[in-house]
Motif scaffolding. Structure first.
Motif, PDB file in Angstrom:
ATOM      1  N   LYS A  66       0.796  -1.258  -0.119  1.00  9.28           N
ATOM      2  CA  LYS A  66       0.053   0.117   0.169  1.00  9.28           C
ATOM      3  C   LYS A  66       0.807   1.412  -0.028  1.00  9.28           C
ATOM      4  O   LYS A  66       0.155   2.070  -0.539  1.00  9.28           O
ATOM      5  CB  LYS A  66      -1.030   0.209   1.447  1.00  9.28           C
ATOM      6  N   ALA A  69       2.582   1.481  -3.111  1.00 14.95           N
ATOM      7  CA  ALA A  69       1.308   1.843  -4.426  1.00 14.95           C
ATOM      8  C   ALA A  69       1.112   3.221  -4.112  1.00 14.95           C
ATOM      9  O   ALA A  69       1.539   4.463  -5.268  1.00 14.95           O
ATOM     10  CB  ALA A  69      -0.068   1.075  -4.003  1.00 14.95           C
ATOM     11  N   ALA A  70       1.679   3.467  -2.950  1.00 21.40           N
ATOM     12  CA  ALA A  70       0.927   5.548  -2.694  1.00 21.40           C
ATOM     13  C   ALA A  70       1.696   6.263  -3.542  1.00 21.40           C
ATOM     14  O   ALA A  70       1.534   7.528  -3.887  1.00 21.40           O
ATOM     15  CB  ALA A  70       0.718   5.502  -0.924  1.00 21.40           C
ATOM     16  N   ILE A  72       4.120   5.389  -5.780  1.00 25.66           N
ATOM     17  CA  ILE A  72       4.572   5.507  -6.859  1.00 25.66           C
ATOM     18  C   ILE A  72       3.470   6.356  -7.606  1.00 25.66           C
ATOM     19  O   ILE A  72       3.976   6.998  -8.781  1.00 25.66           O
ATOM     20  CB  ILE A  72       4.353   4.120  -7.835  1.00 25.66           C
ATOM     21  N   GLU A  73       1.931   6.298  -6.938  1.00 31.17           N
ATOM     22  CA  GLU A  73       0.960   7.201  -7.572  1.00 31.17           C
ATOM     23  C   GLU A  73       1.363   8.723  -7.786  1.00 31.17           C
ATOM     24  O   GLU A  73       0.813   9.088  -8.583  1.00 31.17           O
ATOM     25  CB  GLU A  73      -0.672   7.112  -6.830  1.00 31.17           C
ATOM     26  N   ARG A  74       1.794   8.843  -6.747  1.00 33.61           N
ATOM     27  CA  ARG A  74       3.047  10.681  -6.243  1.00 33.61           C
ATOM     28  C   ARG A  74       3.488  11.027  -7.403  1.00 33.61           C
ATOM     29  O   ARG A  74       3.555  11.843  -7.779  1.00 33.61           O
ATOM     30  CB  ARG A  74       2.800  10.292  -5.124  1.00 33.61           C
ATOM     31  N   ALA A  76       3.999   9.498 -10.234  1.00 33.77           N
ATOM     32  CA  ALA A  76       3.313   9.822 -11.506  1.00 33.77           C
ATOM     33  C   ALA A  76       2.297  11.545 -11.760  1.00 33.77           C
ATOM     34  O   ALA A  76       2.640  11.841 -12.590  1.00 33.77           O
ATOM     35  CB  ALA A  76       1.716   9.155 -11.924  1.00 33.77           C
ATOM     36  N   LYS A  77       1.659  11.581 -10.755  1.00 38.27           N
ATOM     37  CA  LYS A  77       1.365  12.129 -10.287  1.00 38.27           C
ATOM     38  C   LYS A  77       2.534  14.027 -10.622  1.00 38.27           C
ATOM     39  O   LYS A  77       2.247  15.369 -11.542  1.00 38.27           O
ATOM     40  CB  LYS A  77      -0.057  13.194  -9.229  1.00 38.27           C
ATOM     41  N   ARG A  82       6.704   5.964 -15.925  1.00 36.77           N
ATOM     42  CA  ARG A  82       6.429   4.392 -15.096  1.00 36.77           C
ATOM     43  C   ARG A  82       7.390   3.631 -15.093  1.00 36.77           C
ATOM     44  O   ARG A  82       8.020   2.581 -14.464  1.00 36.77           O
ATOM     45  CB  ARG A  82       5.399   3.393 -14.881  1.00 36.77           C
ATOM     46  N   GLU A 135       4.665   9.459   2.074  1.00 36.84           N
ATOM     47  CA  GLU A 135       3.181   8.205   1.817  1.00 36.84           C
ATOM     48  C   GLU A 135       3.496   6.925   2.350  1.00 36.84           C
ATOM     49  O   GLU A 135       3.216   5.838   1.824  1.00 36.84           O
ATOM     50  CB  GLU A 135       3.480   7.826   0.205  1.00 36.84           C
TER      51      GLU A 135
END
Length: 232
Positions: A66, A69-70, A72-74, A76-77, A82, A135
């Protein structure tokens, strides 16, 4: 005038090169040329990690997944692609409590995941590191500052090493009242560029990270051994 057979070593320590062991029967100079190029880093390789401890292996893995994943999402923003992120590594291990005269007691499980990020925009380094800690990432393992022009810098360092060897050979030949008459052998010593390692203070939230790396430089060096023929 009788030819003078000369061998000059310019290395910091005596090293017997294969050519020197081959009983060269003509006047020569064996020279080590060194080249070093200084450049400003424009990239960063970041190695961070998350360590979680839970009662079960599944829960420990889930918590670490978790957090990653958080993160990696940040990223990307923030515009990090990736393919610039590597996050496959995970390690699960049981945690035991050891008490004298008793069998080890299973206390839970520890999960550890590493994430490596290649950051092409160095001005985003501070934001990425702050975002990582925000994160759930609880380990900043290593930050290396490097250059996107590694190959070009390496070529320049190699050229500088060859020129350094030539200049040394010409100067020494002149001092011996002789002249360089071509190259007999070249031995190339390949070396990897040294990235700049950021220390703990520079990575801490109390430091102005952007300012801390702004004036930093990295060195790319190369080395070559050349045997030059000598003539009167």
């Amino acid at each position: 005038m009788r030819k003078l057979k000369a061998m000059v070593w310019l290395t910091g320590a005596l090293v017997i090169a294969p050519a020197a062991m081959a009983n060269i029967d003509f006047p020569h100079l064996e020279i080590t040329g060194v080249g070093e190029i200084t450049a400003a880093p424009d990239m960063a390789n970041i190695d961070v990690g998350v360590v979680t401890e839970r009662k079960t292996a599944k829960a420990a893995k889930s918590a670490s997944d978790k957090a990653v994943a958080a993160f990696i999402e940040r990223l990307a923003k923030q515009g990090v692609k990736r393919d610039q992120i590597e996050s496959a590594h995970i390690q699960l291990s049981p945690r035991y409590q050891h008490t004298k005269d008793k069998a080890p007691e299973l206390m839970g499980y520890r999960a550890e995941r590493h994430v490596t990020v290649t950051l092409n925009q160095l001005d985003k380094l501070n934001t990425v590191l702050d975002g990582a800690l925000g994160e759930g990432i609880n380990r900043i393992r290593q930050v290396q500052l490097t250059s996107s022009e590694q190959a070009t810098l390496k070529d320049k360092a190699r050229e500088a090493a060859v020129n350094d060897a030539k200049n040394k050979a010409d100067a020494l030949a002149k001092s011996l009242n002789m002249r360089v008459d071509g190259v007999w052998q070249v031995r190339y010593r390949s070396s990897n560029p040294r990235p700049v390692m950021m220390n703990a203070e520079m990575r801490s939230g109390s430091a102005d990270v952007a300012a801390s790396y702004q004036d930093m430089t990295m060195q790319v060096s190369d080395q070559v051994d050349i045997i030059f023929r000598l003539d009167n």
